[in-house]
Design a protein around this motif. Sequence first.
Motif, short mmCIF file in Angstrom:
data_model
loop_
_atom_site.label_atom_id
_atom_site.label_comp_id
_atom_site.label_asym_id
_atom_site.label_seq_id
_atom_site.Cartn_x
_atom_site.Cartn_y
_atom_site.Cartn_z
N CYS A 20 0.84 -1.08 0.20
CA CYS A 20 -0.12 -0.11 0.18
C CYS A 20 0.88 1.32 -0.03
CB CYS A 20 -1.02 0.08 1.23
SG CYS A 20 -2.10 -1.47 1.19
N TRP A 21 1.17 1.76 -1.19
CA TRP A 21 1.81 2.90 -1.43
C TRP A 21 1.28 4.09 -1.82
CZ3 TRP A 21 6.08 1.75 1.21
CH2 TRP A 21 6.61 0.39 1.17
N PRO A 22 1.71 5.40 -1.57
CA PRO A 22 1.10 6.54 -2.39
C PRO A 22 1.11 6.48 -3.68
CG PRO A 22 3.08 7.05 -0.66
CD PRO A 22 2.90 5.65 -0.85
N PRO A 23 0.03 6.87 -4.23
CA PRO A 23 -0.08 7.05 -5.94
C PRO A 23 1.11 7.41 -6.67
CG PRO A 23 -1.74 8.12 -4.86
CD PRO A 23 -0.76 7.83 -3.67
N ASN A 24 1.92 8.25 -6.08
CA ASN A 24 3.23 8.72 -6.57
C ASN A 24 4.34 8.15 -6.36
OD1 ASN A 24 3.25 9.92 -4.12
ND2 ASN A 24 3.48 11.75 -4.77
N GLY A 25 4.14 6.82 -5.48
CA GLY A 25 5.41 5.90 -5.37
C GLY A 25 6.06 6.25 -3.90
N ARG A 62 -11.91 1.19 11.82
CA ARG A 62 -10.88 1.54 12.65
C ARG A 62 -9.65 1.30 12.21
NH1 ARG A 62 -8.27 -0.52 17.09
NH2 ARG A 62 -8.91 -2.47 16.69
N PHE A 63 -8.85 2.48 12.09
CA PHE A 63 -7.42 2.36 11.71
C PHE A 63 -6.52 1.61 13.07
CE2 PHE A 63 -3.22 4.45 12.04
CZ PHE A 63 -2.70 4.28 10.70
N ILE A 64 -5.75 0.71 12.57
CA ILE A 64 -4.83 0.07 13.53
C ILE A 64 -3.46 0.48 13.12
CG2 ILE A 64 -3.86 -1.89 14.29
CD1 ILE A 64 -6.66 -3.22 13.76
N ASP A 65 -2.82 0.58 11.98
CA ASP A 65 -1.43 1.03 11.64
C ASP A 65 -1.27 0.95 10.21
OD1 ASP A 65 1.05 1.89 12.39
OD2 ASP A 65 1.80 -0.24 12.35
N TYR A 66 -0.37 1.91 9.90
CA TYR A 66 0.11 2.05 8.43
C TYR A 66 1.65 2.22 8.72
CZ TYR A 66 1.61 3.15 3.73
OH TYR A 66 2.13 3.30 2.66
N ASP A 67 2.33 1.35 8.10
CA ASP A 67 4.02 1.54 8.03
C ASP A 67 4.41 1.96 6.98
OD1 ASP A 67 6.58 0.80 8.25
OD2 ASP A 67 6.34 -0.84 9.75
N CYS A 68 4.95 2.99 6.87
CA CYS A 68 5.54 3.83 5.66
C CYS A 68 6.77 3.13 5.17
CB CYS A 68 5.86 5.19 5.96
SG CYS A 68 4.21 6.29 6.24
N ALA A 69 7.29 2.29 5.80
CA ALA A 69 8.45 1.73 5.64
C ALA A 69 8.23 0.60 4.63
CB ALA A 69 9.53 1.44 6.77
#
Length: 179
Positions: free
Chosen positions: A129-134, A161-168
Amino acid sequence: AAAAAAAAAAAAASLSPGGEVMHSAAEAALTSHGGGHSPAAPPRRCELIVNPDLSTLSDAHLRHVDELEVIRPDVGSIVFHGLTDCRNLDIESLVHLDVGEVLVYPVQGMKPPPGQGLNKRATVTMYQCWPPNGRGHLEDPSSRERYRGKIRQMTEEKRARFIDYDCATGVWKFQVEHF
């Protein structure tokens, strides 16, 4: 009680966290078609792993499967909380996991009332799950925090319910009360 994430997602605008038309896997993961697959959807593949392995369970055990988990490697998973009666469930036709897409009961009119079958509280984990621009646009701490905030807001707007999003890692985790 929260309304169905799928119903909310179907009614919500198809915008990505950045405001663009939906391109990110994160945005698409909360979108439910409820009426079947889009015409461009590829044919179903049998790539789901179910834990426990239902084929090894007796009829008595199939009636009370605790914490049923459906996994598609490198795509994501759904854990259906509590006990699930799996005796007459065709998991392959009821659960669709693809990059950026989670559908449970994709055929309109087949979904049981909330709390029955697979239409129950579940935790969804989505990969890629990445941003549209990468993912390169998440290099500095402020960009990561902004994007994580957008994912949180989008999740909550869709009554999940949001639990987490890991950008890495691009791993997004959220919970729904039912589909």
